[in-house]
Design a protein around this motif. Structure first.
Motif, mmCIF file in Angstrom:
data_model
loop_
_atom_site.group_PDB
_atom_site.id
_atom_site.type_symbol
_atom_site.label_atom_id
_atom_site.label_comp_id
_atom_site.label_asym_id
_atom_site.label_seq_id
_atom_site.Cartn_x
_atom_site.Cartn_y
_atom_site.Cartn_z
ATOM 1 N N GLU A 24 0.845 -1.184 0.000
ATOM 2 C CA GLU A 24 0.000 0.000 0.000
ATOM 3 C C GLU A 24 0.886 1.241 0.000
ATOM 4 O O GLU A 24 2.087 1.154 0.215
ATOM 5 C CB GLU A 24 -0.952 0.006 1.186
ATOM 6 C CG GLU A 24 -0.295 0.162 2.525
ATOM 7 C CD GLU A 24 -1.300 0.166 3.666
ATOM 8 O OE1 GLU A 24 -0.875 0.442 4.792
ATOM 9 O OE2 GLU A 24 -2.473 -0.101 3.438
ATOM 10 N N HIS A 25 0.269 2.371 -0.232
ATOM 11 C CA HIS A 25 1.012 3.628 -0.274
ATOM 12 C C HIS A 25 1.626 3.899 1.096
ATOM 13 O O HIS A 25 0.983 3.685 2.124
ATOM 14 C CB HIS A 25 0.051 4.750 -0.678
ATOM 15 C CG HIS A 25 0.743 6.001 -1.060
ATOM 16 N ND1 HIS A 25 0.994 6.989 -0.175
ATOM 17 C CD2 HIS A 25 1.255 6.415 -2.243
ATOM 18 C CE1 HIS A 25 1.621 7.981 -0.777
ATOM 19 N NE2 HIS A 25 1.789 7.651 -2.040
ATOM 20 N N LYS A 27 2.263 6.589 2.673
ATOM 21 C CA LYS A 27 1.616 7.629 3.477
ATOM 22 C C LYS A 27 0.325 7.123 4.109
ATOM 23 O O LYS A 27 -0.078 7.581 5.167
ATOM 24 C CB LYS A 27 1.302 8.861 2.619
ATOM 25 C CG LYS A 27 2.513 9.444 1.923
ATOM 26 C CD LYS A 27 3.547 9.946 2.905
ATOM 27 C CE LYS A 27 4.674 10.651 2.245
ATOM 28 N NZ LYS A 27 5.797 9.849 1.890
ATOM 29 N N SER A 28 -0.346 6.194 3.460
ATOM 30 C CA SER A 28 -1.598 5.673 4.023
ATOM 31 C C SER A 28 -1.352 4.804 5.243
ATOM 32 O O SER A 28 -2.286 4.546 6.003
ATOM 33 C CB SER A 28 -2.376 4.889 2.971
ATOM 34 O OG SER A 28 -1.694 3.699 2.649
ATOM 35 N N SER A 29 -0.123 4.387 5.442
ATOM 36 C CA SER A 29 0.189 3.571 6.619
ATOM 37 C C SER A 29 -0.077 4.333 7.908
ATOM 38 O O SER A 29 -0.429 3.731 8.921
ATOM 39 C CB SER A 29 1.652 3.135 6.588
ATOM 40 O OG SER A 29 1.885 2.313 5.489
ATOM 41 N N ARG A 30 0.068 5.656 7.866
ATOM 42 C CA ARG A 30 -0.186 6.437 9.078
ATOM 43 C C ARG A 30 -1.616 6.248 9.554
ATOM 44 O O ARG A 30 -1.874 6.165 10.754
ATOM 45 C CB ARG A 30 0.072 7.916 8.810
ATOM 46 C CG ARG A 30 1.534 8.226 8.637
ATOM 47 C CD ARG A 30 1.726 9.709 8.539
ATOM 48 N NE ARG A 30 0.963 10.253 7.423
ATOM 49 C CZ ARG A 30 1.448 11.106 6.536
ATOM 50 N NH1 ARG A 30 2.698 11.505 6.630
ATOM 51 N NH2 ARG A 30 0.709 11.568 5.576
ATOM 52 N N LYS A 31 -2.571 6.183 8.615
ATOM 53 C CA LYS A 31 -3.969 5.968 8.989
ATOM 54 C C LYS A 31 -4.246 4.499 9.239
ATOM 55 O O LYS A 31 -4.954 4.129 10.177
ATOM 56 C CB LYS A 31 -4.896 6.471 7.888
ATOM 57 C CG LYS A 31 -4.873 7.957 7.697
ATOM 58 C CD LYS A 31 -5.820 8.346 6.590
ATOM 59 C CE LYS A 31 -5.766 9.827 6.323
ATOM 60 N NZ LYS A 31 -6.646 10.214 5.228
ATOM 61 N N SER A 32 -3.708 3.645 8.379
ATOM 62 C CA SER A 32 -4.030 2.219 8.455
ATOM 63 C C SER A 32 -3.535 1.572 9.735
ATOM 64 O O SER A 32 -4.220 0.721 10.301
ATOM 65 C CB SER A 32 -3.432 1.480 7.253
ATOM 66 O OG SER A 32 -3.957 1.998 6.069
ATOM 67 N N ARG A 35 -5.899 2.468 12.482
ATOM 68 C CA ARG A 35 -7.188 1.801 12.276
ATOM 69 C C ARG A 35 -7.101 0.319 12.630
ATOM 70 O O ARG A 35 -7.989 -0.223 13.298
ATOM 71 C CB ARG A 35 -7.627 1.958 10.827
ATOM 72 C CG ARG A 35 -9.001 1.385 10.567
ATOM 73 C CD ARG A 35 -9.426 1.422 9.101
ATOM 74 N NE ARG A 35 -9.063 2.629 8.398
ATOM 75 C CZ ARG A 35 -8.197 2.672 7.382
ATOM 76 N NH1 ARG A 35 -7.587 1.570 6.980
ATOM 77 N NH2 ARG A 35 -7.938 3.800 6.774
#
Length: 140
Positions: A24-25, A27-32, A35
């Motif tokens: 995955e991207h 930067k999206s790891s910060r949200k994922s 979550r």
């Protein structure tokens, strides 16, 4: 601190830099990550609330015992199906995998890919060895 040559910098970069290979991207790891850590706790709270709702009303004496047993027997999702982070991969591995993929798809020929992979491997392995510099000859 000694100055590093461009070759030493490149070798250190291959060995120490990391890249996200989860798929995955980055930067999206910060949200994922947040979550995925939140989800089991939320599910546990939801399950406990549903079980405790059975112990409400007028005659709760024997229902409270059943609910307590039910709550204690079921393990938390945090323990049973816990999501875990994994570390990023070294840059040398990512570059090598990309070159192999390009070779497999026919984007670059095999000889070029193998030469580049060998160059990456040599640069990465150079980090562990001590640097031996040849001093210039003494002036007469």
């Amino acid at each position: 601190m000694a100055r590093r040559s461009p070759q030493e910098k490149k070798a250190l970069s291959y060995a120490k830099d990391r890249r996200n290979d989860y798929g995955e991207h980055d930067k999206s790891s910060r949200k994922s990550i947040r979550r995925n850590k939140r989800a089991p706790n939320r599910a546990d709270r939801h399950r406990e609330r549903q079980v405790l709702a059975a112990a409400t009303g007028r005659d709760v004496s024997d229902a409270a015992d059943r609910v307590e047993v039910k709550l204690l027997t079921k393990k938390s999702l945090w323990v049973t199906s816990r999501w875990r982070k994994w570390r990023d991969a070294p840059l040398a591995d990512i570059v090598t995998d990309k070159l192999r993929r390009r070779m497999r798809l026919g984007i670059i020929d095999q000889a070029t890919a193998e030469a580049r992979i060998d160059r990456v491997r040599r640069a990465r392995d150079r980090v562990g060895r001590p640097v031996t510099r040849v001093s210039p000859p003494a002036a007469p």
